[in-house]
Motif scaffolding. Structure first.
Motif, mmCIF file in Angstrom:
data_model
loop_
_atom_site.group_PDB
_atom_site.id
_atom_site.type_symbol
_atom_site.label_atom_id
_atom_site.label_comp_id
_atom_site.label_asym_id
_atom_site.label_seq_id
_atom_site.Cartn_x
_atom_site.Cartn_y
_atom_site.Cartn_z
ATOM 1 N N ALA A 180 58.702 120.915 87.003
ATOM 2 C CA ALA A 180 59.797 120.687 86.055
ATOM 3 C C ALA A 180 60.453 122.025 85.731
ATOM 4 O O ALA A 180 60.036 122.721 84.798
ATOM 5 C CB ALA A 180 59.276 120.027 84.786
ATOM 6 N N GLY A 184 62.875 119.466 80.618
ATOM 7 C CA GLY A 184 61.980 118.325 80.659
ATOM 8 C C GLY A 184 62.066 117.332 79.525
ATOM 9 O O GLY A 184 61.065 117.081 78.839
ATOM 10 N N TRP A 203 60.061 129.028 91.094
ATOM 11 C CA TRP A 203 59.664 127.640 91.357
ATOM 12 C C TRP A 203 59.659 127.375 92.866
ATOM 13 O O TRP A 203 58.755 126.703 93.383
ATOM 14 C CB TRP A 203 60.629 126.674 90.659
ATOM 15 N N GLY A 222 62.599 115.746 85.546
ATOM 16 C CA GLY A 222 63.305 116.235 84.375
ATOM 17 C C GLY A 222 64.482 115.346 84.035
ATOM 18 O O GLY A 222 64.722 114.315 84.680
ATOM 19 N N ASP A 226 68.596 119.032 83.689
ATOM 20 C CA ASP A 226 67.740 119.880 84.521
ATOM 21 C C ASP A 226 68.166 119.884 85.990
ATOM 22 O O ASP A 226 67.557 120.583 86.806
ATOM 23 C CB ASP A 226 66.285 119.403 84.442
ATOM 24 N N THR A 245 65.247 114.553 89.250
ATOM 25 C CA THR A 245 65.794 114.925 87.946
ATOM 26 C C THR A 245 67.008 114.061 87.621
ATOM 27 O O THR A 245 67.867 113.827 88.461
ATOM 28 C CB THR A 245 66.200 116.409 87.916
ATOM 29 N N CYS A 265 54.798 122.633 84.386
ATOM 30 C CA CYS A 265 56.049 122.752 83.627
ATOM 31 C C CYS A 265 55.843 123.678 82.438
ATOM 32 O O CYS A 265 54.736 124.152 82.175
ATOM 33 C CB CYS A 265 56.530 121.378 83.161
ATOM 34 N N SER A 268 57.228 121.615 77.150
ATOM 35 C CA SER A 268 58.157 120.495 77.070
ATOM 36 C C SER A 268 57.384 119.189 76.938
ATOM 37 O O SER A 268 56.166 119.150 77.161
ATOM 38 C CB SER A 268 59.050 120.444 78.319
#
Length: 338
Positions: A180, A184, A203, A222, A226, A245, A265, A268
């Motif tokens: 994420a 999130g 990421w 997400g 996101d 997402t 993540c 969140s």
């Protein structure tokens, strides 16, 4: 016995209250457990185990105005509960239940308004909020604790997530890891939602390392806001991946996370959604304390950024702190979780 559990906060805090709610329901099966929360947390609140009725009060949102707090008091004043259990140490919910006339007011001690509580537990340094709130059940003589959070996304959300997952090439039985890269499903008014960012390049590097080391497939999860972060990260990913997402609501996302082997993540709601459906997590924390706000349980890991000194100045800004978390730090945490 009628018990009202009030949660000060939004989705994260409501999910962290799940062990307490399960413990109250199991320890007093004849009791009526009602959960009061901010409107933003209502979808997840209604899906939590141990909850009878859910009522929404805008006055429980940290961004609520004094007028909304007054309206919350007026509504509580008309209700009849034997006990109020407060999850949070803010002054407003304490004042609300005191002025509403609740005979027993249970909460966590600390601060001047703790005098408005009839019973309290002492906060402990470095203790996860779920554990602190879980100890409130002891004030009612309940000692058999239910430590895991539990959320049921429901059949509709589960079917939606299943169809979406099988429409991609990642559902072939390999290790499935959810990343994420955005906020999130966090409320964008929350300071935490603006302090959990990690660079998209990191990421991407993490995703490629997961594929190389563990043969993992990657899914991005997400909310709609996101999508840009996920798209940027996906540009440099050579591993099998899919981007979900913005395609699922919060319960649909919970159902998707339930089918994953690991979720990574920041601070969140997704972290706690994953924990509530039984999926191990790695939480990345910068300015906020992962010991308190991280997912609770032995299967969950926290990677905490530490502020660094530059000369005589403390570099404590959110961006400066999050950049202290290296991909290697996350991979090290993953090695102990998989």
């Amino acid at each position: 016995m009628r018990v009202l559990v009030l949660v000060w906060g939004r989705q994260v805090e409501t999910l962290q209250a799940s062990p307490l709610l399960r413990t109250l329901a199991a320890g007093s099966p004849a009791a009526e457990i009602t959960l009061a929360c901010a409107p933003a947390a209502a979808p997840v609140a209604r899906a939590l185990a141990g909850v009878g009725e859910v009522i929404t009060l805008r006055g429980l949102d940290p961004s609520a105005s004094p007028i909304q707090g007054l309206l919350a008091w007026a509504r509580l004043r008309r209700m009849r509960f034997d006990i109020a259990v407060i999850c949070g140490t803010a002054a407003r919910p304490r004042i609300l239940v005191y002025l509403a006339g609740f005979a027993r007011r249970l909460g966590v001690g600390g601060g001047l308004t703790a005098a408005l509580l009839s019973d309290h537990v002492a906060p402990r340094s470095g203790e996860n909020q779920s554990v602190t709130w879980l100890r409130l059940a002891h004030l009612l003589g309940i000692t058999a604790e239910r430590h895991e959070a539990r959320l049921d996304p429901g059949p509709a959300a589960s079917q939606q997530a299943l169809v979406l997952l099988h429409s991609t090439s990642v559902s072939d039985g390999r290790l499935l890891v959810a990343l994420a890269p955005g906020t999130g499903h966090a409320d964008l008014r929350s300071p935490a939602s603006r302090t959990t960012a990690w660079e998209p390049e990191r990421w991407a590097h993490l995703a490629n390392q997961l594929a190389t080391r563990h043969g993992a497939a990657i899914v991005f999860v997400g909310a709609a806001e996101d999508e840009a972060a996920a798209t940027t990260a996906a540009t440099d990913i050579a591993a099998p991946h899919a981007d979900f997402t913005g395609q699922l609501d919060v319960l649909g996302t919970a159902a998707l996370l339930q089918r994953c082997d690991l979720v990574i993540c920041g601070d969140s709601p997704l972290l706690h959604l994953a924990a509530a459906v039984g999926t191990p997590t790695i939480g990345l924390f910068g300015p906020t304390d992962g010991r308190r706000r991280g997912a609770y349980g032995a299967e969950h890991r926290v990677v905490q950024a530490l502020p660094q000194h530059r000369g005589h100045h403390l570099m404590s800004g959110p961006d400066g702190m999050m950049e202290q978390i290296r991909v290697e730090d996350v991979l090290a945490a993953i090695e102990t979780a998989l």
